[in-house]
Design a protein around this motif. Structure first.
Motif, short mmCIF file in Angstrom:
data_model
loop_
_atom_site.label_atom_id
_atom_site.label_comp_id
_atom_site.label_asym_id
_atom_site.label_seq_id
_atom_site.Cartn_x
_atom_site.Cartn_y
_atom_site.Cartn_z
N UNK A 20 0.83 -1.21 0.00
CA UNK A 20 0.00 0.00 0.00
C UNK A 20 0.86 1.26 0.00
N UNK A 21 1.91 1.24 0.81
CA UNK A 21 2.79 2.41 0.90
C UNK A 21 3.53 2.64 -0.40
N UNK A 22 4.09 1.58 -0.95
CA UNK A 22 4.91 1.70 -2.15
C UNK A 22 4.08 2.03 -3.38
N UNK A 23 2.97 1.33 -3.55
CA UNK A 23 2.14 1.56 -4.74
C UNK A 23 1.45 2.93 -4.74
N UNK A 24 1.42 3.59 -3.58
CA UNK A 24 0.82 4.93 -3.51
C UNK A 24 1.73 5.99 -4.12
N UNK A 106 8.98 -0.49 11.97
CA UNK A 106 8.13 0.63 12.38
C UNK A 106 8.47 1.91 11.60
N UNK A 107 9.17 1.75 10.49
CA UNK A 107 9.55 2.91 9.68
C UNK A 107 8.30 3.64 9.18
N UNK A 108 8.40 4.95 9.06
CA UNK A 108 7.27 5.74 8.57
C UNK A 108 7.13 5.57 7.06
N UNK A 109 5.91 5.69 6.56
CA UNK A 109 5.68 5.48 5.13
C UNK A 109 6.59 6.29 4.22
N UNK A 110 6.73 7.59 4.51
CA UNK A 110 7.57 8.43 3.65
C UNK A 110 9.03 7.99 3.71
N UNK A 111 9.47 7.54 4.87
CA UNK A 111 10.85 7.09 5.02
C UNK A 111 11.08 5.79 4.26
N UNK A 112 10.09 4.90 4.27
CA UNK A 112 10.20 3.66 3.51
C UNK A 112 10.35 3.95 2.03
N UNK A 113 9.52 4.82 1.51
CA UNK A 113 9.57 5.17 0.10
C UNK A 113 10.92 5.77 -0.27
N UNK A 114 11.42 6.66 0.57
CA UNK A 114 12.70 7.29 0.28
C UNK A 114 13.85 6.30 0.38
N UNK A 115 13.76 5.36 1.31
CA UNK A 115 14.80 4.33 1.44
C UNK A 115 14.90 3.50 0.16
N UNK A 116 13.76 3.15 -0.38
CA UNK A 116 13.74 2.38 -1.63
C UNK A 116 14.40 3.19 -2.75
N UNK A 117 14.10 4.48 -2.82
CA UNK A 117 14.70 5.32 -3.86
C UNK A 117 16.21 5.42 -3.69
N UNK A 118 16.66 5.56 -2.45
CA UNK A 118 18.09 5.72 -2.18
C UNK A 118 18.88 4.52 -2.68
N UNK A 119 18.46 3.32 -2.30
CA UNK A 119 19.23 2.14 -2.70
C UNK A 119 19.06 1.84 -4.19
N UNK A 120 17.92 2.21 -4.76
CA UNK A 120 17.73 2.01 -6.20
C UNK A 120 18.71 2.85 -7.00
#
Length: 220
Positions: A20-24, A106-120
């Motif tokens: 849900x977080x990522x697909x948003x 327990x990471x926050x949604x915005x932090x999860x999305x940014x983490x994915x972008x960083x490693x990508x």
């Protein structure tokens, strides 16, 4: 470009929440879900994702072995280990296996999305200081491998010096000041170290410096 993500976790609720977080996000997409490590390895081979969110404790094959298998396969996918505790000895093993960082559940949604972008992008998610602290913490409960000195034979004396300073958690700016070099020159040396040792990012360089005995664990 859309960043393609595989989520590997044995809890359907966690997988659903991450989806849900990522697909948003317009630039992120979950392309597959796995309930165990073996399935995750298979999905990575089939779907060619950019990033894998990898739980540590899963049935059939755990996240550590799955990470090791993904890296050994030559996949370009970056692995982010997902754990409940930030000082988990299994995370240290996963970093040594080739993970590019770790996230807390327990990471926050915005932090999860940014983490994915960083490693990508190919950047390391963890600050080297965090990696060193974790390695220091588990130095005696999870003994580090000591590869033969020949493993570093391809590095020049300057590159070996740079690797040692990376392992001490110094930034490029700090390394440049220490060695009286320009930051551009330091970046060139860092790139050469990563290439010659076949390391994915700076986090892996910290682990390598530690495991090769260039940096000793701090006491206390």
């Amino acid at each position: 470009m859309t960043i393609r993500v595989v989520v590997a976790d044995d809890q359907a609720l966690v997988r659903g929440g991450f989806r849900l977080i990522i697909d948003a996000r317009d630039d992120l997409e979950v392309v597959g879900e796995a309930a165990d490590g073996q399935h995750a390895v298979r999905l990575v081979g089939e779907l060619k994702p950019d990033v894998v969110l990898m739980d540590v404790r899963m049935p059939v094959m755990d996240g550590i072995d799955a990470t090791r298998a993904i890296v050994a396969s030559g996949s370009a996918a970056r692995v982010l280990v997902v754990t409940t505790f930030d000082l988990d000895e299994h995370v240290v093993t996963a970093l040594r296996a080739g993970a590019s960082g770790f996230l807390l559940k327990d990471i926050r949604p915005a932090e999860l999305a940014e983490a994915v972008r960083v490693v990508a992008r190919g950047d390391a998610l963890l600050a080297p200081t965090v990696t060193r602290r974790m390695l220091d913490r588990f130095a005696h409960t999870a003994p580090s491998p000591r590869p033969a000195p020949a493993a570093l034979a391809g590095l020049s004396p300057r590159e070996l010096e740079v690797l040692t300073l990376i392992g001490q958690a110094l930034s490029n700016t700090e390394i440049a000041a220490r060695l009286h070099l320009s930051e551009a020159t330091v970046k060139t040396h860092v790139s050469a170290v990563l290439r010659k040792l076949r390391l994915r990012d700076r986090v892996q360089a910290v682990v390598a410096a530690y495991d090769h005995g260039l940096v000793e664990p701090r006491r206390g």
